[in-house]
Each structure stands twice: as C-alpha cells, then as structure tokens.
Design a protein around this motif. Sequence first.
Motif, PDB file in Angstrom:
ATOM      1  N   ASP A  53      28.686  63.326  39.783  1.00 10.96           N
ATOM      2  CA  ASP A  53      28.484  63.928  38.457  1.00 10.96           C
ATOM      3  C   ASP A  53      26.987  63.888  38.186  1.00 10.96           C
ATOM      4  OD1 ASP A  53      31.149  64.331  38.040  1.00 10.96           O
ATOM      5  OD2 ASP A  53      31.426  62.652  36.666  1.00 10.96           O
ATOM      6  N   VAL A  58      25.611  65.966  32.633  1.00 10.42           N
ATOM      7  CA  VAL A  58      26.639  65.855  31.603  1.00 10.42           C
ATOM      8  C   VAL A  58      26.111  66.476  30.315  1.00 10.42           C
ATOM      9  CG1 VAL A  58      28.080  64.284  30.255  1.00 10.42           C
ATOM     10  CG2 VAL A  58      27.544  63.744  32.650  1.00 10.42           C
ATOM     11  N   ILE A  98      30.851  68.691  32.422  1.00 10.91           N
ATOM     12  CA  ILE A  98      30.260  67.884  33.496  1.00 10.91           C
ATOM     13  C   ILE A  98      30.098  68.710  34.758  1.00 10.91           C
ATOM     14  CG2 ILE A  98      30.562  65.821  34.920  1.00 10.91           C
ATOM     15  CD1 ILE A  98      32.399  64.781  32.586  1.00 10.91           C
TER      16      ILE A  98
END
Length: 254
Positions: free
Chosen positions: A77, A80, A90
């Motif tokens: 990830d 965000v 995300i």
Amino acid sequence: MEHARFLDVTLGRPDLRAPFPRHFRTRLRGQLVSSLNRRAKYLLAALSSRETLVMHLGMSGSFRVEADGAAERLPHDHVVFRMSSGAVVIFNDPRRFGFMDIVGAGALGIHPVLSALGPEPLSPGFDAFALARACRGKKTSLKAALLDQRVVAGLGNIYASEALHLARLSPLRAASTIATPSGLPRAPAHRLVAAIKSVLAAAIERAAREAYRGERFRVYDRELAACRRRGCGGAIKRRTQGGRSTFFCPRCQR
DNA sequence: ATTGAGACCTGTCGGC
DNA sequence: TGCCGACAGGTCTCAA
C-alpha cells in the motif's frame, strides 16, 4: 473520490516508477476532486485548484476503497487518500510500475506522458482513416503498431492480440499493409478499427459485471487451445514480438 | 526518425 | 520442501 476533498494523503515510500512530485501531500490536501476522467491508461482527477492528479496503475497497481476507521493496511500500500466522504482510497502496487504526478492548470496537453498519445480507440476520431494514416510506411509489425500509444491510445498487450484475432489479421504482418502508399485505408484497416472498438467495448461491459478471471479471451493466454472462431478450430500459437507475448491463430488470421 | 532490446520491480508458477 | 529460472496485463531509455 469524485466531489470529495482530500483530508489527508499518506505515502508509504518516496517513489513508484518515478519519485512523487514535490509537496505531493500538501498540494492535494484540502482540494476538491471536481471530476474523474481517463486518457489512455492514465486516470485523471481534476482538482479545485485547476491542477490535475495523474495516476497510472502500471502492471500490478490497483485501487481499493475502504471505510474510514476500518481501513486495513496491506503490503505494497503505497498511497492512501483519506477523503471527506468517509472513503479511504488506497493505491497498492507490488511491482511499483505505477505512476502519480500533479500537473498544473492548462498543462495537461504538454505533459510528457500525455502529449504524444494517439486517439482514444472508442472515440469517433479513431476510424480507418486515422489508423491507416498512422500505419502508413511503418516497417514494424501490426502487433507492435497497436501497442504504440501514438497510433492508438490505451491498447495493451492483451487487447492487441484480441482485436487482431477478431479482425482475422496476423500480428506478424507489416503494419504498412493495412494502408495504401498514400495512407488511405485498405479493407483490413476497416476491420481492425471495428474489432478494436468491439473488443474494448465488450471488455468494459464484462468488467462492469464480473471479476477478472476465467475464459475471457479469444486468444490471449490460450496457447495450444482451439481457435474459437466458428468453423476454424486451429491451434492458438504464441510468439514473442518486441519482448511481449502475442497469441494468434495462424489458420484464420492473415 | 524509427525500431528493438533492455531496464525497472516483485510475485507466482513450473520444473528439478 | 526448496531453489531457480521464466514470465507477467506497461512504459521509458538507449543504441543501432
């Protein structure tokens, strides 16, 4: 994201394929996303500042949306976006071939990644005349020409193979052979344009309904399987062109 | 100028 | 089981 503001932007690292632009987080914070659009494979978020957030998924990138407060963090990830709507958007990208940039007001047309793009395949401007003009005199193969984003924008390795099969055209054939010497369309150019539009429209239609899986393709990833064209049944072949896998039926594609 | 090869990066899968 | 190479849906850069 559309019609919501960025409350907060978090970066898991300083770069993807390229470094994030300077002050990426602060330039986005507080901005309203006035509309979401697309050009070729680039996702475009128009901002209230008149700037544009440009995003690309690369090969392995994806977005997911979670509820604020319940947002899980997974490996890879990298970005965000916490939005005023309560959504957390995300961006996850294991291979980091993805890309994000912020382009100033009015500068979209001169951005290096966008300025050289050819016509949108589903637009009326992409017709047999446009394709023939772009392929005139090209020494390269038809497959390579379809992957050239200046010829037509947004076709990738899968749908280049798919469109060529639907149009009954060999990926190995010289791109120039679909045009006359003066750049006017021959019959194959008309077939190919129709096939590209049809294959993409069908893919979008399908994607809206079902997940990415199963027997979705005419030829892509079907090496040695039987050609699906009625009455053909030839064996699908795989070849490498320009370092990319091409799939086609040598029996019905000329 | 055009074209093809290599590079970027990680994950997965098949073969040994 | 574990290791190793080949390959993956994209695009950029570089050299011929």
